[in-house]
Design a protein around this motif. Structure first.
Motif, PDB file in Angstrom:
ATOM      1  N   SER A 128      46.046 -63.769 139.579  1.00  0.00           N
ATOM      2  CA  SER A 128      47.210 -64.659 139.703  1.00  0.00           C
ATOM      3  C   SER A 128      48.414 -63.830 140.142  1.00  0.00           C
ATOM      4  O   SER A 128      48.366 -62.585 140.143  1.00  0.00           O
ATOM      5  CB  SER A 128      47.517 -65.303 138.354  1.00  0.00           C
ATOM      6  OG  SER A 128      47.886 -64.295 137.428  1.00  0.00           O
ATOM      7  N   GLY A 129      49.492 -64.552 140.450  1.00  0.00           N
ATOM      8  CA  GLY A 129      50.708 -63.869 140.876  1.00  0.00           C
ATOM      9  C   GLY A 129      51.323 -63.037 139.767  1.00  0.00           C
ATOM     10  O   GLY A 129      51.735 -61.893 139.968  1.00  0.00           O
ATOM     11  N   THR A 130      51.369 -63.616 138.581  1.00  0.00           N
ATOM     12  CA  THR A 130      52.032 -62.887 137.495  1.00  0.00           C
ATOM     13  C   THR A 130      51.287 -61.589 137.178  1.00  0.00           C
ATOM     14  O   THR A 130      51.894 -60.558 136.929  1.00  0.00           O
ATOM     15  CB  THR A 130      52.207 -63.794 136.251  1.00  0.00           C
ATOM     16  OG1 THR A 130      53.134 -63.179 135.376  1.00  0.00           O
ATOM     17  CG2 THR A 130      50.902 -64.054 135.502  1.00  0.00           C
ATOM     18  N   VAL A 133      52.221 -58.975 139.654  1.00  0.00           N
ATOM     19  CA  VAL A 133      53.525 -58.358 139.360  1.00  0.00           C
ATOM     20  C   VAL A 133      53.389 -57.364 138.198  1.00  0.00           C
ATOM     21  O   VAL A 133      53.947 -56.271 138.230  1.00  0.00           O
ATOM     22  CB  VAL A 133      54.599 -59.441 139.087  1.00  0.00           C
ATOM     23  CG1 VAL A 133      55.915 -58.815 138.631  1.00  0.00           C
ATOM     24  CG2 VAL A 133      54.826 -60.276 140.344  1.00  0.00           C
ATOM     25  N   PHE A 156      61.831 -65.592 141.096  1.00  0.00           N
ATOM     26  CA  PHE A 156      60.703 -65.990 140.244  1.00  0.00           C
ATOM     27  C   PHE A 156      59.561 -65.023 140.508  1.00  0.00           C
ATOM     28  O   PHE A 156      59.092 -64.885 141.636  1.00  0.00           O
ATOM     29  CB  PHE A 156      60.237 -67.422 140.532  1.00  0.00           C
ATOM     30  CG  PHE A 156      59.191 -67.871 139.552  1.00  0.00           C
ATOM     31  CD1 PHE A 156      59.553 -68.432 138.335  1.00  0.00           C
ATOM     32  CD2 PHE A 156      57.836 -67.700 139.817  1.00  0.00           C
ATOM     33  CE1 PHE A 156      58.583 -68.818 137.400  1.00  0.00           C
ATOM     34  CE2 PHE A 156      56.867 -68.082 138.889  1.00  0.00           C
ATOM     35  CZ  PHE A 156      57.243 -68.649 137.676  1.00  0.00           C
ATOM     36  N   HIS A 157      59.129 -64.343 139.453  1.00  0.00           N
ATOM     37  CA  HIS A 157      58.038 -63.375 139.612  1.00  0.00           C
ATOM     38  C   HIS A 157      56.878 -63.672 138.672  1.00  0.00           C
ATOM     39  O   HIS A 157      55.930 -62.892 138.625  1.00  0.00           O
ATOM     40  CB  HIS A 157      58.554 -61.952 139.394  1.00  0.00           C
ATOM     41  CG  HIS A 157      59.571 -61.534 140.412  1.00  0.00           C
ATOM     42  ND1 HIS A 157      59.251 -61.346 141.744  1.00  0.00           N
ATOM     43  CD2 HIS A 157      60.914 -61.309 140.321  1.00  0.00           C
ATOM     44  CE1 HIS A 157      60.343 -60.999 142.409  1.00  0.00           C
ATOM     45  NE2 HIS A 157      61.360 -60.980 141.582  1.00  0.00           N
ATOM     46  N   GLY A 158      56.962 -64.751 137.887  1.00  0.00           N
ATOM     47  CA  GLY A 158      55.863 -65.090 136.989  1.00  0.00           C
ATOM     48  C   GLY A 158      56.354 -65.254 135.569  1.00  0.00           C
ATOM     49  O   GLY A 158      57.561 -65.136 135.288  1.00  0.00           O
ATOM     50  N   GLU A 236      61.698 -60.840 146.182  1.00  0.00           N
ATOM     51  CA  GLU A 236      60.936 -61.719 147.078  1.00  0.00           C
ATOM     52  C   GLU A 236      61.554 -61.620 148.476  1.00  0.00           C
ATOM     53  O   GLU A 236      62.783 -61.582 148.594  1.00  0.00           O
ATOM     54  CB  GLU A 236      61.052 -63.175 146.624  1.00  0.00           C
ATOM     55  CG  GLU A 236      60.379 -63.488 145.309  1.00  0.00           C
ATOM     56  CD  GLU A 236      60.984 -64.735 144.669  1.00  0.00           C
ATOM     57  OE1 GLU A 236      60.443 -65.820 144.851  1.00  0.00           O
ATOM     58  OE2 GLU A 236      62.012 -64.609 143.980  1.00  0.00           O
ATOM     59  N   GLU A 241      60.721 -70.089 144.139  1.00  0.00           N
ATOM     60  CA  GLU A 241      61.101 -71.054 143.105  1.00  0.00           C
ATOM     61  C   GLU A 241      62.616 -71.187 142.993  1.00  0.00           C
ATOM     62  O   GLU A 241      63.131 -72.178 142.490  1.00  0.00           O
ATOM     63  CB  GLU A 241      60.523 -70.640 141.754  1.00  0.00           C
ATOM     64  CG  GLU A 241      59.008 -70.552 141.714  1.00  0.00           C
ATOM     65  CD  GLU A 241      58.326 -71.842 142.099  1.00  0.00           C
ATOM     66  OE1 GLU A 241      58.616 -72.867 141.488  1.00  0.00           O
ATOM     67  OE2 GLU A 241      57.502 -71.814 143.035  1.00  0.00           O
ATOM     68  N   GLN A 272      54.480 -66.095 147.183  1.00  0.00           N
ATOM     69  CA  GLN A 272      54.709 -67.444 147.737  1.00  0.00           C
ATOM     70  C   GLN A 272      54.934 -67.432 149.254  1.00  0.00           C
ATOM     71  O   GLN A 272      54.458 -68.292 149.978  1.00  0.00           O
ATOM     72  CB  GLN A 272      55.902 -68.122 147.041  1.00  0.00           C
ATOM     73  CG  GLN A 272      56.101 -69.542 147.482  1.00  0.00           C
ATOM     74  CD  GLN A 272      56.685 -70.466 146.417  1.00  0.00           C
ATOM     75  OE1 GLN A 272      56.975 -71.596 146.707  1.00  0.00           O
ATOM     76  NE2 GLN A 272      56.832 -70.031 145.196  1.00  0.00           N
TER      77      GLN A 272
HETATM   78  C1  LIG Z   1      57.134 -65.120 144.270  1.00  0.00           C
HETATM   79  C2  LIG Z   1      56.228 -65.431 143.127  1.00  0.00           C
HETATM   80  N1  LIG Z   1      55.783 -64.441 142.361  1.00  0.00           N
HETATM   81  C3  LIG Z   1      54.955 -64.663 141.327  1.00  0.00           C
HETATM   82  C4  LIG Z   1      54.543 -65.936 141.013  1.00  0.00           C
HETATM   83  C5  LIG Z   1      53.622 -66.174 139.849  1.00  0.00           C
HETATM   84  O1  LIG Z   1      52.373 -66.575 140.307  1.00  0.00           O
HETATM   85  P1  LIG Z   1      51.332 -67.266 139.304  1.00  0.00           P
HETATM   86  O2  LIG Z   1      51.842 -68.621 138.997  1.00  0.00           O
HETATM   87  O3  LIG Z   1      50.040 -67.273 140.088  1.00  0.00           O
HETATM   88  O4  LIG Z   1      51.256 -66.404 138.112  1.00  0.00           O
HETATM   89  C6  LIG Z   1      54.984 -67.009 141.792  1.00  0.00           C
HETATM   90  C7  LIG Z   1      54.590 -68.391 141.473  1.00  0.00           C
HETATM   91  O5  LIG Z   1      55.119 -69.354 141.928  1.00  0.00           O
HETATM   92  C8  LIG Z   1      55.849 -66.748 142.875  1.00  0.00           C
HETATM   93  O6  LIG Z   1      56.314 -67.744 143.639  1.00  0.00           O
END
Ligand SMILES: Cc1ncc(COP(=O)(O)O)c(C=O)c1O
Length: 452
Positions: A128-130, A133, A156-158, A236, A241, A272
Motif C-alpha cells: 500500500s501507499g502508507t 512511505v 497526504f502520505h498515509g 508529493e 488529497e 497518487q
Molecule cells: C500521495 C499519497 N501517498 C500515500 C497514500 C497512502 O496510500 P494508501 O491508502 O494505499 O495507504 C496516498 C493515498 O491516497 C496518497 O495519495
C-alpha cells in the motif's frame, strides 16, 4: 478467458435512482459489520469493464474515480486479467522478502525501467501507499543516519504512524491520534490558488516558489530544525488529497537543490500522481527532477494491492534484516504489475492520458465559464480537479455545494470523489476516450445544475 456472463452494456444507464433497494441493503449491512472508515458515496459495485461500473441494482456509471486513482488501465483489463489468471493456478504466495522467484524480479525490472533517472535503482515491494512511505522513512534514516523530516501543509502520505506524522491535509486524519512519529515539521506548500504568502501564484510562480523555499531556509532550517538533524523532505509532486495542488514548475528542482546543499534527501511520493496519470509515467518528470527515493502504490498493479519504493541503489539498506515484510512482492501482484506496465506501453496509455487530459481540461474550463461557482480548474493530464467557491473573489470554499455535486453526480451516473476542502477530482482510467469524457462531463454538468 470466460467473461461473457459478466459483460454489460458500456454506457451510462441509471435504471433506478441509486442507491436502489439491493444497494441500500448492502450499505446497511456494511454499516453494521464494517468499522467506520471514510465512505463518501453509497454506490455498491458489482462488476466493472473498462471505464464503467455496474451496481447491484443494474445501474451503469462512468467511473471518474478509478478506485481512487488505481484502475488506470480500466476495470478487468483483458491482458492483465489473463496474466493474473495464469498465475492463479501456479503459485500465489511465497514470501518474496525471504525467498526467491522470477516474477518479483521481473516486476522490479519493469518498474525500474519506467522510473526516471539513469542511475541504478533498487525496488522494495510493499502492499500500500502508507507502507511505501514507512519504508522510505527507513531508507532515508538509514542512509543519512539522521532522524527528522520536513513535509508540507496540505500533504497526504498515509495513515500509519510514520506516514500519518507527515500527513497534513485534514484535521480529522489526526484527531485523538497524537503522538505519531516525532521529529516531523510541516512547511507551506506553494499553492498557486490559495497560498498563504499573499502572492498571486498564477501570475508570479517563481516568487511563490522562492517564498516557500525562503520560509524553509530562513525559519525551519535556521531556527528549529538544523539540517544536521533532517534526513529528508517528503513531498508529493502534485498534492493529491490536499486538493490537486500543482506547485510552480520550478519548485521541485529548487527544493532538490536545497536538499542537496544541506546533505538531505527528497522522498517523492508518487503514490497518487505517478504511473501515467499526468501524461508522463511519473509526475516528477514534468518538473525535471530525478528523485532519489520514489514511493509508489495505487495504480502499479491496476487494482491488486501493491506498493513499491524505488531508490537510487546507493541508498539500499546496508544489512539484511533492516526492513522486511510478509506480502511484499506477492506473486499475483508482481504478475499484475508487470502486465500493467506492458499493457500501458502497448496501448500508449500514458500518451492517451496526456491527450485526453487536454480534452477533459478544455471541457472543465468551459464549465468554469458557465458556472461561476467553479473558482478554479487545475491539474495535469488526467489528474484534474474543479474547486467550488461561494465567491470567486474571496475564494471561500463551497463545501456543501461540492458535496451536493458529488452526490447528484452519482445519481446521474458518474462516480466522483472530492479532494481538499471544496474540490472534486476527475481521475478516470487512462484508457478513456474523448467521447467517454464528454459522457462524463454531461453527467457532471447535470449534477451542478441540480445542486445550485
Ligand atoms: C500521495 C499519497 N501517498 C500515500 C497514500 C497512502 O496510500 P494508501 O491508502 O494505499 O495507504 C496516498 C493515498 O491516497 C496518497 O495519495
Amino acid at each position: 478467458m470466460q467473461t461473457n456472463e459478466n459483460d454489460f452494456e458500456m454506457k451510462v444507464n441509471i435504471k433506478v435512482v441509486p442507491p436502489g433497494p439491493k444497494g441500500k441493503k448492502i450499505v446497511e449491512e456494511d454499516t453494521e459489520y464494517l468499522a467506520t472508515s471514510s465512505k463518501s458515496l453509497p454506490i455498491v459495485a458489482k462488476r466493472g469493464r473498462g471505464v464503467y461500473i455496474q451496481d447491484v441494482d443494474e445501474n451503469v456509471y462512468i467511473d471518474f474515480a478509478a478506485g481512487i486513482g488505481v484502475n488506470n488501465m480500466g476495470h478487468i483489463h483483458p491482458y492483465i486479467t489473463e496474466k493474473v489468471q495464469e498465475q492463479l493456478f501456479k503459485l500465489w504466495h511465497f514470501a518474496g522478502t525471504d525467498f526467491y522467484y522470477q516474477e518479483q524480479v521481473d516486476a522490479a525490472k519493469a518498474i525500474s525501467s519506467v522510473t526516471p533517472g539513469k542511475f541504478k535503482k533498487k525496488v522494495f515491494f510493499t502492499n500500500s501507499g502508507t507502507e511505501s512511505v514507512e519504508a522510505a522513512i527507513k531508507f532515508a534514516k538509514v542512509a543519512t543516519r539522521k532522524q527528522e523530516f520536513i513535509s508540507f501543509i496540505g500533504a497526504f502520505h498515509g495513515r500509519s504512524q510514520g506516514s500519518l506524522s507527515m500527513t497534513a491535509s485534514k484535521g480529522i486524519q489526526k484527531k485523538y491520534l497524537f503522538p505519531s512519529m516525532p521529529g516531523v515539521e510541516h512547511v507551506p506548500f506553494p499553492n498557486p490558488y490559495r497560498n498563504i504568502f499573499g502572492i498571486d501564484g498564477y501570475e508570479h510562480p517563481q516568487e511563490l516558489t522562492n517564498a516557500a523555499l525562503d520560509f524553509i531556509e530562513k525559519y525551519t532550517l535556521k531556527m528549529y530544525m538544523p539540517p544536521e538533524n533532517v534526513a529528508a523532505f517528503v513531498v508529493e509532486p502534485i498534492q493529491g488529497e490536499g486538493g490537486y495542488i500543482v506547485p510552480p514548475m520550478d519548485f521541485h528542482k529548487k527544493l532538490r537543490k536545497l536538499a542537496d546543499d544541506n546533505n538531505m534527501l527528497v522522498v517523492m511520493d508518487e503514490v497518487q500522481a505517478g504511473f501515467g496519470r499526468t501524461g508522463k509515467f511519473f509526475a516528477s518528470e514534468h518538473f525535471g527532477v530525478e528523485p532519489q527515493i520514489i514511493t509508489l502504490a495505487k495504480a502499479i498493479a491496476n487494482g491488486l494491492p501493491m506498493g513499491a519504493v524505488v531508490v537510487d541503489s546507493k541508498l539500499d539498506f546496508p544489512e539484511l534484516g533492516l526492513h522486511s515484510n510478509t506480502y511484499g512482492g506477492n506473486l499475483l501482484a508482481s504478475v499484475a504489475s508487470k502486465a500493467t506496465i506492458e499493457a500501458m506501453k502497448k496501448e500508449g496509455a500514458v500518451e492517451n492520458a496526456a491527450k485526453r487530459g487536454k480534452h477533459l481540461r478544455q471541457r472543465l474550463e468551459e464549465l468554469k465559464e458557465r458556472y461561476d461557482v467553479i473558482g478554479d480548474v487545475r491539474g495535469i493530464g488526467l489528474m484534474q480537479a474543479i474547486d467550488f467557491v461561494k465567491d470567486r473573489r474571496t475564494k471561500e470554499p463551497a463545501v456543501k455545494l461540492r458535496n451536493d455535486v458529488e452526490y447528484k453526480g452519482f445519481q446521474n451516473g458518474i462516480i466522483l470523489l472530492g479532494t481538499g476542502e471544496s474540490a472534486i477530482r476527475l481521475i478516470p482510467p487512462l484508457i478513456i476516450t474523448d467521447e467517454q469524457i464528454d459522457e462524463g462531463v454531461e453527467c457532471l454538468e447535470k449534477a451542478i445544475k441540480q445542486s445550485l
